[in-house]
Design a protein around this motif. Structure first.
Motif, PDB file in Angstrom:
ATOM      1  N   SER A 237      -2.214   2.140  -2.147  1.00 57.14           N
ATOM      2  CA  SER A 237      -2.535   1.071  -3.098  1.00 57.14           C
ATOM      3  C   SER A 237      -1.295   0.318  -3.570  1.00 57.14           C
ATOM      4  N   VAL A 238      -0.179   1.009  -3.781  1.00 55.48           N
ATOM      5  CA  VAL A 238       1.032   0.344  -4.283  1.00 55.48           C
ATOM      6  C   VAL A 238       1.550  -0.662  -3.278  1.00 55.48           C
ATOM      7  N   VAL A 239       1.657  -0.250  -1.992  1.00 57.80           N
ATOM      8  CA  VAL A 239       2.143  -1.148  -0.950  1.00 57.80           C
ATOM      9  C   VAL A 239       1.189  -2.325  -0.786  1.00 57.80           C
ATOM     10  N   ALA A 240      -0.112  -2.063  -0.809  1.00 62.88           N
ATOM     11  CA  ALA A 240      -1.097  -3.141  -0.652  1.00 62.88           C
ATOM     12  C   ALA A 240      -1.002  -4.130  -1.814  1.00 62.88           C
ATOM     13  N   ALA A 241      -0.870  -3.616  -3.028  1.00 67.05           N
ATOM     14  CA  ALA A 241      -0.801  -4.495  -4.202  1.00 67.05           C
ATOM     15  C   ALA A 241       0.453  -5.361  -4.176  1.00 67.05           C
ATOM     16  N   LEU A 271      -4.552   5.268   9.065  1.00 69.57           N
ATOM     17  CA  LEU A 271      -5.291   4.076   9.481  1.00 69.57           C
ATOM     18  C   LEU A 271      -5.206   2.981   8.419  1.00 69.57           C
ATOM     19  N   VAL A 272      -5.322   3.378   7.163  1.00 70.66           N
ATOM     20  CA  VAL A 272      -5.228   2.389   6.083  1.00 70.66           C
ATOM     21  C   VAL A 272      -3.819   1.801   6.037  1.00 70.66           C
ATOM     22  N   ALA A 273      -2.808   2.652   6.185  1.00 68.74           N
ATOM     23  CA  ALA A 273      -1.423   2.179   6.175  1.00 68.74           C
ATOM     24  C   ALA A 273      -1.177   1.185   7.299  1.00 68.74           C
TER      25      ALA A 273
END
Length: 387
Positions: A237-241, A271-273
């Motif tokens: 979540s941190v990287v995505a945000a 997979l999400v990363a």
């Protein structure tokens, strides 16, 4: 008058003598055939032993006719119509017959009419005075494993060379720029980046090696899929945000699988990363969960650059990168999808990918759904053992 009956008599005697000769010739031929059949007959028990052998094995006579063969010799395509298919095997048998000594040889052979190639180690030895016994060990799988191991070591050496070389160069530059605080800060930051990349690569190598050594999951329990999905979202979540990428998940499924929760979280998180890493800023990554034919499917969909069709079959290979330059820029190790593949395989499932360049990708993990009756029986059994 005397001469008159002499001619028929001579003809009669000639016919009797000729018939006798014919009878003798036929009898001799039958005797020869019987002797030949007797000589062709294998010693007692040999054919039965050959028939029960798990490895390829054949017995050939002086004309190189196969008089006994194990089922595996037929399966791998060594024998067709009682003849050895490959000239290399005929040469090996003839060499043993001439020298009278045992011989061994490793050969790369096509398997029957197929294009598949097999590696077999052959041993040939005399069996009595007439026969030659030919046995083989199928080395195909061990040869493949050796090749994979060599490739893995070569890939590791290549992949480690870049961060190690960069760290060494940055360290030298840092020493040379000791009197310049601005350059020191710049090179120190780059040094930290490369050391983190090296650390991530080393961690992934260790993790993949551990997964490859496992035949089954060491600790298996009933795992809630919703918890796995949420943990994967939290980890990224941190990287995505930071790039304004929204991670969207479907409603809770309450589905469960049997396995190792920590490993499954690694697989979904990888997979999400990847989806976040290869997506443009201000886009979305979606996660879905559903039941399908006894399996639980976890899908991760992105709106990223996509994968060309020619690369789809290779994206799960170790160190394979569709775009090496982009992977270096994003800090990828090239092992994330290989780790996913091994984790899922160790849970009795598989992973699939759909993608089109410019339209994004969808990766789907399929794992057998936990059977409530079986899992409850397993829990009761474990409780009985503990008590």
């Amino acid at each position: 008058m005397d001469n008159a009956w002499l001619v028929p008599l001579s003809m009669l005697l000639g016919g009797v003598f000729g018939a006798g000769v014919v009878v003798l010739v036929i009898a001799a031929e039958r005797t020869a055939r019987a002797a030949d059949v007797a000589e062709r007959h294998l010693p007692d028990g040999v054919a039965a032993v050959i028939a029960t052998m798990h490895n390829p094995a054949v017995v050939v006579d002086p004309s190189n006719t196969v008089v006994a063969a194990s089922p595996q010799a037929l399966v791998v395509g060594l024998v067709v119509r009682r003849r050895l298919v490959h000239d290399e095997l005929v040469d090996l048998v003839d060499r043993v017959r001439r020298s009278g000594e045992n011989a061994t040889e490793d050969l790369e052979l096509t398997r029957g009419s197929r294009d598949a190639v097999g590696y077999l180690g052959f041993r040939a030895a005399l069996l009595g005075n007439r026969y030659v016994l030919l046995t083989a060990d199928d080395l195909t799988e061990s040869r493949r494993i050796d090749e994979v191991r060599r490739d893995f070591v070569a890939n590791i050496s290549h992949e480690l060379k870049t961060p190690i070389g960069a760290i060494g160069l940055l360290a030298e530059t840092l020493v040379a720029a000791a009197d310049d605080p601005e350059h020191v800060r710049l090179f120190a930051a780059q040094l930290v980046t490369e050391s983190e990349r090296l650390g991530a690569l080393t961690k992934d190598i260790i993790e993949l090696s551990r997964l490859q050594s496992l035949d089954v999951v060491e600790t298996s329990e009933e795992v809630a899929v919703d918890g796995i999905v949420q943990a994967a979202i939290d980890a990224n979540s941190v990287v995505a945000a930071s790039r304004d990428i929204q991670i969207v998940r479907a409603k809770k499924s309450k589905l469960r699988v049997m396995g190792d929760a920590a490993l499954l979280q690694v697989a979904v998180s990888n997979l999400v990363a990847n989806a976040v890493k290869y997506s443009p800023d201000h886009t979305r990554v979606g996660l879905g969960v559903r039941r399908a034919d006894g399996f639980v499917e976890i899908t991760v969909t992105d709106q990223g650059v996509g994968i060309p069709e020619v690369d789809l079959d290779r994206v799960f290979e170790r160190f394979y990168r569709v775009d090496p330059a982009r992977s270096r820029a994003t800090g990828g190790t090239g092992l994330g999808l290989a780790i996913v593949k091994h984790i899922v395989a160790n849970h009795g499932g598989d992973v699939r990918v759909w993608s089109q360049p410019g339209r994004g990708s969808t990766f789907t993990i399929r794992i057998p759904e936990a059977d409530p009756e079986l899992t409850s029986a397993l829990e009761e059994h474990l409780e009985e053992q503990q008590s």
